[in-house]
Design an enzyme around this catalytic site. Sequence first.
Site, PDB file in Angstrom:
ATOM      1  N   CYS B 290      56.533  20.589  34.079  1.00  0.00           N
ATOM      2  CA  CYS B 290      56.718  21.592  35.109  1.00  0.00           C
ATOM      3  C   CYS B 290      57.570  22.747  34.582  1.00  0.00           C
ATOM      4  O   CYS B 290      57.336  23.918  34.882  1.00  0.00           O
ATOM      5  CB  CYS B 290      57.387  20.923  36.287  1.00  0.00           C
ATOM      6  SG  CYS B 290      57.618  21.970  37.656  1.00  0.00           S
ATOM      7  N   CYS B 441      54.309  27.489  19.701  1.00  0.00           N
ATOM      8  CA  CYS B 441      53.995  27.114  21.096  1.00  0.00           C
ATOM      9  C   CYS B 441      55.255  27.370  21.897  1.00  0.00           C
ATOM     10  O   CYS B 441      56.130  28.103  21.457  1.00  0.00           O
ATOM     11  CB  CYS B 441      53.509  25.668  21.188  1.00  0.00           C
ATOM     12  SG  CYS B 441      54.795  24.477  20.835  1.00  0.00           S
TER      13      CYS B 441
END
Lengths: 154, 485
Positions: B290, B441
């Site tokens: 999340c 990333c």
Amino acid sequence: MSTENSLNDSVSAVYRVDADKEILRNIISSAEREYPCECCGILIGSFSENCIRLSDAIETDNIESTTKRADSFLIDPREIYECERSLIGTGLEITGFYHSHPDLPAVLSKSDEAGMIPDQMYVIISVCKGKCEDITAYIKTDEIIYEAELRGIT
Amino acid sequence: MKVYISATLRSFFGRSAETETKGNTIRKILKELTDSYPDASRGLYGDDGNLRGFIRIFVNDEDRTDKSFLDEEIAEGSTVLFLPVIAGGVPNDSIISDERRKEVSLDDSEIDRFNKHLLLREIGVKGQKRIKAARVCVIGAGALGSPVIQYLAAAGVGTIKIVDNDSVTLGNLQSQVIHSSRDVKRPKAASARDTVRNINKNIEVIAENTRVEAANVMSVIEGFDVVIDCTDNYKARYIINDACILSGIPLVYAAIYQYEGQVSIFGHNGGPCLRCIYPEPPAPGLVPSCAEGGTISPLSGIVGSIQANEALKLIIGIGEHLNGRLLTIDTLGLRSDFLKISKNCSCPLCGKAPTIYEPEDFDYEEFCGLKQEEDEIPVEGYTAEELAEKIESGEPVTIIDVREPHERAIKSFPGAVVIPIGQLVRRMNELDPEHDTVFICKQGLRSILAINTLREAGYKGPMYNLKGGMDAMKDIVFSNEAGWL
């Protein structure tokens, strides 16, 4: 799980309740009328081998609903006594009791189970949003509770 | 003394309706009955030695069942009636026993405070007492924990444990409404505890500033009636799920991502668990948490409120539960749906032949192949500073960004080639084996996975990982922007 199922299957064939359709209709309509409170009453009939023949149902006051809350029922023992006295000589007797479960399934609750008198038939009517959804019958014999086959006959 | 026995009880008394007894107290009458009828004591008394609950003893129309009347003398000529009492109630699946409910009481201020609950037929005083008697453990005081903890506190849950090892950051305030600006940098558990105390100071709040791990999870949840999983990562979810199933404590599970959420109940009444659906957690890095994926502000409020509602329903014992069902909510399309979850008999935790007997502190990095084994070539990497230096020096370097589009939208990497992990092998020829290639990333985990994937596919060129990902890069990107572009 599988043993439980097979047990239930075999016993529902053992116990049978035959009731006039008229009686079942009366029980159901009193359950729907009392919704969202619980209704309750006495079942009258006769016992024979593994079968109970119901011939009348008497609606009783739910003395719990007037004093406390609607999610339980209590039949005055004196009303049962009066009923028994009135049956003397008729060949009929009290064979069980019925009550409703508003908005809940027609299965025995823990308090129902705790109050079960051996060899008496307990009929439960599930009333959802005011309409009868299900009607079941249970009997306790030798400390084991069985679901009985409830049949309406004319 | 004339004794009448109701026909419904007669199977214990040789079917006789009336008998004469000599005794003039209830105790003596009971003694005579059990002496004359061998089955009578089995019928009259339960295993605990007390008169069975369904029997009432009336003397001349007055209920004298209570033990205090046992030795009271009964006047000559009275009739003693043994009658059944027929009582029962609706099925009640509350996880709080009647005994515990009866131990608590509501005072005047509570009757005032919880009036809106007392007005509900299904809750009433009994339900409110169950809520007060309940002990709920909430793991995670973040986005989901915020509504869960606040609503449980407002509803009157007697004991709430809050477990979280994080501290409040400014970025948390977008969805974690239990904390406020002044709580930034404070431990979340303490901040949430203060909010609960502001709602109702009578609630017992246990704030634990700990991270839930396999070693402590069993003791964290011990003695609680229900656990609510408000965590944001798979490792914690699996540890909590395992501990709840092993301890027999029902678990209210939820997860949120972007605009979508899901809620379910695990381990209740022999129902399924998280491992019945997904026996193993997904590889980390592949699924953004999340914290990486982002969520719309009210999503956690919607999903967390449903969790709190489910927990209260379990406590009160009313309604339809999410047991065996997964509720999915899409707040963008404003749709919700139920997915049926069946108990999986080959579940490694609650199936027929379980292989998990204690919460597993599985090594998440090893589990998904991120950990380098002895014989494996280690993945070389640059720190954010090293990479910035390399770029500034003008060395030829290819940057491959493996992030998802929504992540790049927050901050793109200038000049980077965008190749999602799934397309890497197919698009291998876009890489130049003569030059250094750096993979980036968000947090530097998925980029390692990307390098390993290419290595396995036979790519021979030099590959480097950006350690810490774009998160580590963010200060540099802004302060040295000119040098970069």
